[in-house]
Design a protein around this motif. Structure first.
Motif, PDB file in Angstrom:
ATOM      1  N   VAL A  66       0.854  -1.188   0.000  1.00 44.15           N
ATOM      2  CA  VAL A  66       0.000   0.000   0.000  1.00 44.15           C
ATOM      3  C   VAL A  66       0.889   1.237   0.000  1.00 44.15           C
ATOM      4  O   VAL A  66       1.723   1.410   0.901  1.00 44.15           O
ATOM      5  N   VAL A  67       0.727   2.117  -0.994  1.00 47.58           N
ATOM      6  CA  VAL A  67       1.439   3.391  -1.048  1.00 47.58           C
ATOM      7  C   VAL A  67       0.590   4.428  -0.331  1.00 47.58           C
ATOM      8  O   VAL A  67      -0.542   4.711  -0.741  1.00 47.58           O
ATOM      9  N   VAL A  68       1.135   5.010   0.747  1.00 48.11           N
ATOM     10  CA  VAL A  68       0.290   5.823   1.624  1.00 48.11           C
ATOM     11  C   VAL A  68       0.164   7.276   1.164  1.00 48.11           C
ATOM     12  O   VAL A  68      -0.790   7.948   1.549  1.00 48.11           O
ATOM     13  N   ARG A  69       1.099   7.776   0.370  1.00 51.10           N
ATOM     14  CA  ARG A  69       1.052   9.203   0.027  1.00 51.10           C
ATOM     15  C   ARG A  69      -0.263   9.602  -0.644  1.00 51.10           C
ATOM     16  O   ARG A  69      -0.867  10.620  -0.259  1.00 51.10           O
ATOM     17  N   PRO A  70      -0.775   8.860  -1.651  1.00 52.79           N
ATOM     18  CA  PRO A  70      -2.063   9.263  -2.245  1.00 52.79           C
ATOM     19  C   PRO A  70      -3.207   9.230  -1.239  1.00 52.79           C
ATOM     20  O   PRO A  70      -4.145  10.036  -1.339  1.00 52.79           O
ATOM     21  N   ILE A  71      -3.136   8.317  -0.276  1.00 50.99           N
ATOM     22  CA  ILE A  71      -4.186   8.236   0.746  1.00 50.99           C
ATOM     23  C   ILE A  71      -4.131   9.464   1.640  1.00 50.99           C
ATOM     24  O   ILE A  71      -5.158  10.077   1.970  1.00 50.99           O
ATOM     25  N   GLU A  72      -2.916   9.861   2.033  1.00 47.39           N
ATOM     26  CA  GLU A  72      -2.753  11.058   2.859  1.00 47.39           C
ATOM     27  C   GLU A  72      -3.226  12.307   2.125  1.00 47.39           C
ATOM     28  O   GLU A  72      -3.900  13.162   2.714  1.00 47.39           O
ATOM     29  N   GLU A  73      -2.914  12.405   0.837  1.00 47.39           N
ATOM     30  CA  GLU A  73      -3.358  13.562   0.054  1.00 47.39           C
ATOM     31  C   GLU A  73      -4.875  13.593  -0.055  1.00 47.39           C
ATOM     32  O   GLU A  73      -5.490  14.673  -0.011  1.00 47.39           O
ATOM     33  N   ALA A  74      -5.492  12.427  -0.205  1.00 46.01           N
ATOM     34  CA  ALA A  74      -6.955  12.373  -0.292  1.00 46.01           C
ATOM     35  C   ALA A  74      -7.592  12.850   1.011  1.00 46.01           C
ATOM     36  O   ALA A  74      -8.595  13.573   0.999  1.00 46.01           O
ATOM     37  N   MET A  75      -7.012  12.481   2.141  1.00 44.10           N
ATOM     38  CA  MET A  75      -7.552  12.927   3.421  1.00 44.10           C
ATOM     39  C   MET A  75      -7.374  14.441   3.598  1.00 44.10           C
ATOM     40  O   MET A  75      -8.247  15.130   4.127  1.00 44.10           O
ATOM     41  N   LYS A  76      -6.248  14.982   3.132  1.00 42.63           N
ATOM     42  CA  LYS A  76      -5.981  16.415   3.291  1.00 42.63           C
ATOM     43  C   LYS A  76      -6.875  17.276   2.411  1.00 42.63           C
ATOM     44  O   LYS A  76      -6.897  18.506   2.564  1.00 42.63           O
ATOM     45  N   ALA A  77      -7.629  16.665   1.507  1.00 40.44           N
ATOM     46  CA  ALA A  77      -8.545  17.435   0.660  1.00 40.44           C
ATOM     47  C   ALA A  77      -9.706  18.021   1.455  1.00 40.44           C
ATOM     48  O   ALA A  77     -10.389  18.926   0.987  1.00 40.44           O
ATOM     49  N   SER A  78      -9.917  17.512   2.661  1.00 43.09           N
ATOM     50  CA  SER A  78     -10.993  18.047   3.507  1.00 43.09           C
ATOM     51  C   SER A  78     -10.599  19.388   4.103  1.00 43.09           C
ATOM     52  O   SER A  78      -9.481  19.539   4.619  1.00 43.09           O
ATOM     53  N   PRO A  79     -11.501  20.390   4.099  1.00 43.60           N
ATOM     54  CA  PRO A  79     -11.205  21.663   4.770  1.00 43.60           C
ATOM     55  C   PRO A  79     -10.973  21.513   6.270  1.00 43.60           C
ATOM     56  O   PRO A  79     -10.403  22.399   6.893  1.00 43.60           O
ATOM     57  N   ALA A  80     -11.402  20.378   6.834  1.00 40.07           N
ATOM     58  CA  ALA A  80     -11.256  20.165   8.272  1.00 40.07           C
ATOM     59  C   ALA A  80      -9.899  19.576   8.641  1.00 40.07           C
ATOM     60  O   ALA A  80      -9.565  19.479   9.825  1.00 40.07           O
TER      61      ALA A  80
END
Length: 498
Positions: free
Chosen positions: A392-406
């Motif tokens: 599992v490559v985590v960077r795209p997952i982290e970027e997807a989570m950071k898309a939230s304004p929260a």
């Protein structure tokens, strides 16, 4: 080839361009020709105190005119500066001894430095001839970000500084109408590049701090802003919130924040999200991402006329990017290397980073397209291998989570190599747990089963430089975050569950 460093040491710039220093407590401005003269007077004083070529002085201070004067005075004498970031280092006898410093200058010396620069005397007898630097000579001891542990020292060569400045000038053609805005710590060598650029190529430069950045931009109306992705992510959320509250277009709010003179925005030092890059370009503020490390200096850069979305730019002249055919690991060889080993590091660290010929093993994976544009897919150690063998490559997952304004920042861990756990830094206090939970569900819906986040731990307090969870370039310190939140990560009853 012309040496930028030798040029700015040997002769003063033409009058008419200025250095501005803007902080929360006010601002000041000085013509670059007077800056050069004051640095000479300060150099004469240092020389009278026995500071000679090859000596090393430390600067442990916040961004200020005095910082700039000391740096330029050291260049004039052939003295090596060691820039220590406040908060990361503490003034002590141990610091003097460890880094072999003749003097350590702190914020407390500011008034004396200013007095010496303004009233001192520079005579032919007071100063030796200007040094003529060779490409392999070093001017400064810089330090790695510390995101992977204790900062490592790296003596930076004149050749690497010169080649980087020449390449940037060729790409962006900074000229008389430009004002380059710098707010990250001057202890980071690249921030001083823009002062050297102003002295050599004839433009204005503004120095501020992260805390005063938005205020300073409104006051000075820069044409270029040098910032890391974390800064632009914060600006993006601010612009979106103001636009929603005022019902004004995003482009109008962006210009209100950055000023009406912006020619382009510069970013690098950490991965930038595609959503953030598109946001600013759509809002009328072109933003160009690049790639480089402390150990390589700038390697590639998007710029007007050579920009490709998703890439970190075309590889610069004098840089040679090598891609391992089996692992896609990225290595960099430079015609003018920063250095070929660390000055201060634990045994084996230099050998792990630098090949015997000086080639830098970056730890990143990527590819180069047929037109010479470099794409970085992530870190080699961003890949987690689960107990079922799934990678599992985590960077795209982290970027997807950071898309939230929260959510301001996200770091994914995998305790027990079974389920992913995200530690997030909230954008606001108190955290919006409901919004985070909703976004977690939305993100998981786009991921395959093994890639889904099992739960989220909300960091309290949020990640910060002061809390030692972010580097000065706003990169999360993974090991530190793991240590702080280990109990919550492993406790199945705590956190926001999917």
């Amino acid at each position: 080839m012309e040496s930028v460093i030798n040029t700015i040491v040997a002769r003063p710039p033409a009058p008419g361009h200025r250095l501005r220093v803007v902080g929360l407590d006010g601002s000041e401005s000085i013509d670059l020709s007077e800056l050069h003269a004051q640095a000479g007077r300060l150099a004469a004083h240092l020389h009278s105190q026995g500071v000679e070529r090859g000596d090393r002085i430390g600067i442990l201070a916040a961004n200020s005119l005095e910082w700039v004067l000391l740096d330029l005075a050291a260049l004039r004498l052939g003295v090596v500066t060691a820039g220590f970031e406040p908060g990361k280092f503490e003034a002590s006898d141990e610091l003097l001894t460890r880094y072999d410093l003749k003097h350590l200058i702190t914020d407390r010396s500011a008034k004396e430095i200013r007095h010496l620069a303004e009233t001192g005397t520079e005579t032919p007898a007071a100063l030796p001839p200007p040094p003529c630097y060779e490409p392999t000579d070093t001017t400064t001891l810089k330090f790695t970000s510390g995101s992977t542990g204790r900062p490592k020292g790296l003596a930076a060569s004149v050749g690497s500084i010169d080649s980087s400045l020449r390449a940037v000038q060729e790409m962006f053609q900074h000229g008389p109408d430009d004002d380059l805005f710098v707010f990250l710590p001057l202890s980071l060598l690249q921030q001083r590049y823009w002062i050297y650029s102003a002295l050599r190529y004839g433009h204005d430069v503004t120095v501020s701090t992260y805390e005063a950045a938005f205020l300073a931009m409104r006051q000075t109306q820069p044409t270029v802003v040098m910032g890391v992705p974390g800064f632009y992510e914060s600006a993006k959320k601010h612009i979106e919130a103001r636009a929603a509250a005022s019902n004004r277009p995003l482009e109008q709010e962006a210009r209100k924040l950055f000023g009406d003179r912006i020619r382009y925005l510069w970013t690098g030092s950490a991965p930038a999200s595609a959503a953030m890059l598109r946001f600013f370009t759509t809002a009328g503020l072109p933003i160009y991402e690049g790639y480089g490390l402390n150990e390589t200096c700038i390697v590639s850069k998007n710029h007007p006329g050579a920009h490709r979305e998703g890439s970190v730019g075309r590889v610069l002249p004098g840089k040679h990017v090598l891609i391992d055919p089996d692992t896609n690991a990225v290595s960099v060889r430079s015609d003018f290397p920063v250095n070929t080993r660390y000055a201060y590091a634990q045994p084996g660290e230099s050998e792990r980073m630098f090949a015997p010929d000086g080639t830098v093993r970056t730890g990143d994976v990527g590819h180069i397209d047929d037109d010479g544009f470099l794409y970085i897919h992530g870190r080699a150690d961003d890949t987690i291998v689960l107990d079922n063998g799934k990678k599992v490559v985590v960077r795209p997952i982290e970027e997807a989570m950071k898309a939230s304004p929260a959510i301001a920042e996200c770091v994914v861990f995998c305790p027990g190599q079974t389920k992913l756990v995200a530690v997030v830094s909230p954008s606001h206090e108190p955290p919006d747990h409901e919004a985070i939970a909703v976004h977690l569900a939305q993100t998981n819906a786009t991921l395959e089963r093994d890639e889904r986040i099992h739960k989220v731990v909300v960091a309290s307090p949020p990640f910060s430089i002061e809390g030692d969870t972010l580097t000065s370039q706003f990169k999360p310190k993974r090991s530190r975050i793991l240590d702080l939140h280990r109990a919550e990560i492993h406790d199945s009853d705590r956190g926001i569950h999917a």
